[in-house]
Design an enzyme around this catalytic site. Structure first.
Site, PDB file in Angstrom:
ATOM      1  N   ASP A 265      19.368 -50.478 -31.798  1.00 47.59           N
ATOM      2  CA  ASP A 265      19.366 -51.513 -32.703  1.00 47.59           C
ATOM      3  C   ASP A 265      18.609 -51.059 -33.975  1.00 47.59           C
ATOM      4  OD1 ASP A 265      17.715 -54.717 -31.159  1.00 47.59           O
ATOM      5  OD2 ASP A 265      18.497 -53.755 -33.433  1.00 47.59           O
TER       6      ASP A 265
HETATM    7  C1  GLC Z   1      17.677 -57.262 -34.496  1.00 54.74           C
HETATM    8  C2  GLC Z   1      17.914 -57.910 -33.528  1.00 54.74           C
HETATM    9  C3  GLC Z   1      19.756 -57.408 -32.658  1.00 54.74           C
HETATM   10  C4  GLC Z   1      20.355 -57.967 -34.507  1.00 54.74           C
HETATM   11  C5  GLC Z   1      19.803 -56.403 -35.864  1.00 54.74           C
HETATM   12  C6  GLC Z   1      20.492 -57.184 -36.641  1.00 54.74           C
HETATM   13  O1  GLC Z   1      16.504 -56.241 -33.855  1.00 54.74           O
HETATM   14  O2  GLC Z   1      17.380 -57.277 -32.255  1.00 54.74           O
HETATM   15  O3  GLC Z   1      19.723 -57.980 -32.243  1.00 54.74           O
HETATM   16  O4  GLC Z   1      22.001 -57.559 -34.359  1.00 54.74           O
HETATM   17  O5  GLC Z   1      18.092 -56.238 -35.278  1.00 54.74           O
HETATM   18  O6  GLC Z   1      20.274 -57.890 -37.288  1.00 54.74           O
END
Ligand code: GLC
Length: 719
Positions: A265
């Site tokens: 993430d």
């Molecule tokens: C965010 C979220 C995730 C998302 C990612 C990219 O922190 O936790 O769900 O897809 O970053 O934006």
């Protein structure tokens, strides 16, 4: 390209080019104006070499922008490996659908799939190759803001929706249709158990519970061919997912059989240091690579550590090549080597994105996602000959797109006031704001009461700001803001029938509303067509058919409260007043509104449930059947639910578990036989030795209109 050619390409690559493929940068760093930032940018200092070797981008949008970024990049790229463009298309690209939580309340997996297919089409023509969706975290704590991205408290239902979303995005075989995009299921795993419902908080869960309830959405996505999995921020068994070899290499890849790309993430790989399980970027890189995390999103530990780790023989080039191969295979499946601009079309973007056809589908999904929670004296549906006072911040508030609306425009969302103005003539509708979402004042209150007094009936448009749910939006108090509770009280003084229409991203504590109003219409955040869908339900053009996929607690102190709970050794049964039982002194054990609950403008009668047998075995299942009749005056859809209870297990077993459902459409007076088959594999569960299997013995089967409105019979699983 074939696999041989991909192997050959990897042989050509330098370490920096391999690290480039294993790093994902925000589009913001390329083209600030057309990209979304969805995580910390603190001190972003992307290593120089990534400028010509980076493998993928998150958050850019628009055909022209993506074409420009891709072509500029390919000019600099030595080996001409195209960029992969990813984005958070969570519930629509520009035609915004109801949030996933709302779609879950429709119990209509076909519509869920359709919504993802539309989102894929609009994304593909705009140049996006992959979406970070579906989010399948099991959620049982409405304090957590990301409930709004989930489909609720049940592992079976989560799996059904996970499968539908993946199929909608990817189609049956990704790569054959340029109007489909790859899906990334997230967040692996158990993020929904963040302690206290507090965002990014610690998770502590037994391995057995994890396997029993928190992987079903991922298993379904993997079965459906999902191309990517995203790790979660939280620790599992003491180690944050992104550096957890046992979890990612062991459980996700070896046990669940996922052989696609794993991405961290945003920032979560670098956060291994913050969590205190890595001394520095070098150790973080080693742990994440050992776990087989292929792409690092928006931190640069791989870039910082690989050379040193190779020199010290702490990692192998083979493990790096394995990750790069998985990434190149995904790009190859998408056809990017043949056409780096696959799907992208400035012309098509104009006709496909936000088309009338797509808005029509969005309205249909929105209508089916609405849940009627209360309707005393059938105050609903409304008739147009009554004068309506629309009061409350959500009469015109553009929040209806919710929290993760990608390219949706708030100005394009149909507000409730807009749709009522379309439907009613001028002197049949008056509007007063009454309060802001969180602020009120005396003048607004007085005006609202006067407006209510001038009408026959009041619609109160109340709710949470869209930013009060979603990521980084946990709430310790899940009531409506005080200013709105004041407004309810004030308008009640007018003495008119009141209908509350709720706009919210989680189950709420409805104290201060539920006893004051005659009807409650739960609309969540319904997206672009919100106003049309709500007024169609309010006026009976559409009979509401949604049912809750997550329990509404009486208050936050009751959390966790969910239908599939355990019995305990001292259950409160048949309303017993005996003191020494598992209960609170001030609220019941049951939620205010249960999983599977939702009203209709018609009534449905369930005949006696019939069994084909009272035993079943590995060889032969049994069927459970019921006749459902529409005994009301209008057509309606009913979600017939099938639950099972394992009365004696090797470990404690839930009092009910959803094992099937069917949404049927009945004309007035029409009836339909609904049948479910119970097979042995449906009652397998994770034993204390982590083996998943069934035990012969006694079970209960239930059929009904809600988890707490069922008929039951006992059956036996025999060897
Ligand atoms: C965010 C979220 C995730 C998302 C990612 C990219 O922190 O936790 O769900 O897809 O970053 O934006």
């Amino acid at each position: 390209m074939n696999t041989e050619e991909l192997h050959h390409l990897i042989k050509e690559m330098t370490l920096e080019e391999k690290i480039g493929q294993m790093t994902q940068l925000a589009g913001y760093l390329y083209e600030e104006s057309s990209s979304d930032v969805t995580g910390p940018l603190s001190g972003v200092n992307a290593p120089e070499f990534l400028d010509s070797t980076n493998g993928s981008i998150v958050g850019s949008y628009g055909a022209a922008t993506i074409r420009e970024i891709q072509s500029n990049y390919l000019e600099k790229s030595r080996l001409k490996i195209p960029l992969l463009f990813t984005a958070d298309v969570i519930h629509g690209y520009r035609t915004i659908f109801p949030l996933p939580f709302a779609i879950g309340n429709s119990w209509n997996v076909d519509l869920a799939e359709k919504s993802a297919e539309v989102a894929a089409k609009e994304s593909a023509v705009s140049g996006i190759h992959l979406t970070f969706s579906p989010m399948v975290d099991l959620t049982r704590d409405p304090r957590w803001g990301r409930v709004v991205e989930s489909t609720g408290e049940d592992p079976y239902l989560n799996a059904e929706f996970s499968r539908a979303f993946v199929k909608g995005y990817q189609g049956d075989e990704l790569g054959t249709d340029p109007m489909r995009i790859a899906a990334c299921v997230k967040h692996f795993v158990a993020y929904g158990l963040s302690q206290g419902g507090r965002e990014y908080n610690t998770v502590d869960v037994s391995e057995r519970e994890l396997l029993e309830n928190h992987v079903s959405g991922f298993e379904a996505a993997i079965e459906a061919g999902v191309e990517m999995v995203m790790t979660s921020f939280n620790p599992v068994n003491g180690i944050p997912s992104t550096g957890n070899k046992k979890l990612i290499k062991g459980l996700l890849r070896e046990k669940l059989g996922f052989d696609g790309v794993v991405i961290s993430d945003w920032n979560s790989l670098g956060e291994l240091i913050t969590h205190g399980v890595a001394e520095d970027e070098i150790e973080a890189a080693q742990k994440a690579l050992d776990a087989t995390v292929d792409i690092e999103m928006m931190t640069f530990c791989y870039a910082a550590g690989f050379q040193q780790l190779l020199d010290e023989n702490k990692i192998s080039m083979d493990s790096i090549d394995a990750s790069v191969m998985r990434i190149l295979k995904l790009k190859n499946k998408l056809g990017l080597f043949e056409d780096p601009y696959r799907g992208l079309s400035e012309e098509k973007e104009k006709e496909v994105v936000f088309s009338d056809e797509h808005r029509q589908i969005a309205r249909e999904v929105a209508e089916e996602s609405i849940v009627l929670l209360k309707n005393e004296q059938n105050v609903l549906p409304l008739s147009t000959d009554k004068k309506v006072a629309l009061i409350g911040p959500f009469g015109t508030d553009s929040n209806v797109l919710g929290t993760w609306y990608w390219r949706g425009e708030e100005s394009e969302a149909v507000q409730l006031l807009d749709s009522l103005e379309e439907r009613l003539d001028k002197d049949s509708l008056v509007y007063a704001k009454g309060s802001d979402i969180t602020e009120g004042n005396k003048d607004w209150l007085e005006e609202a009461k006067a407006v209510a007094e001038s009408a026959d009936i009041v619609i109160l448009a109340l709710g949470e700001h869209a930013k009060m749910s979603g990521e980084a939006a946990s709430r310790s108090n899940i009531q409506l803001p005080e200013a709105q509770l004041e407004l309810v009280k004030k308008v009640k003084e007018a003495g008119k029938p009141m209908v509350a229409v709720l706009f919210n991203g989680r189950p709420l504590d409805l104290t201060g509303v539920v006893d004051e109003v005659d009807a409650i219409v739960e609309t969540w955040f319904l997206g672009t067509e919100s106003g049309h869908a709500i007024s169609n339900v309010l006026y009976g053009d559409v009979n509401p058919s949604g049912k809750l996929t997550m329990s509404f607690p009486y208050n936050v102190g009751q959390i966790p409260v969910h239908y599939n709970h355990f019995k305990t050794g001292r259950p409160v049964e048949d309303g017993s007043e005996f003191k020494w039982l598992s209960r609170y002194l001030d609220v019941p054990n049951e939620p205010r509104y249960s999983f599977g609950y939702g009203l209709s403008y018609t009534t449905f009668e369930y005949g006696d449930m019939k069994l084909s047998s009272d035993t079943f075995s590995k060889e032969e299942g049994l069927t459970v059947e019921v006749t459902v009749r529409n005994t009301g005056q209008v057509a309606g859809k009913e979600i017939v639910q099938f639950y099972v209870q394992d009365l004696v297990g090797e470990v404690i077993r839930p009092v009910k578990e959803l094992k099937g459902f069917e949404k049927i459409d009945l004309a007035p007076g029409e009836s339909k036989d609904v049948r479910f088959t119970l097979t042995e594999d449906m009652v397998r569960y994770v034993h204390s030795n982590l083996e998943k299997k069934s035990d012969p013995g006694r079970f209960k089967v239930f059929i009904g209109s809600s988890s707490d409105e069922v008929q039951e019979k006992e059956v036996r699983l025999v060897n």
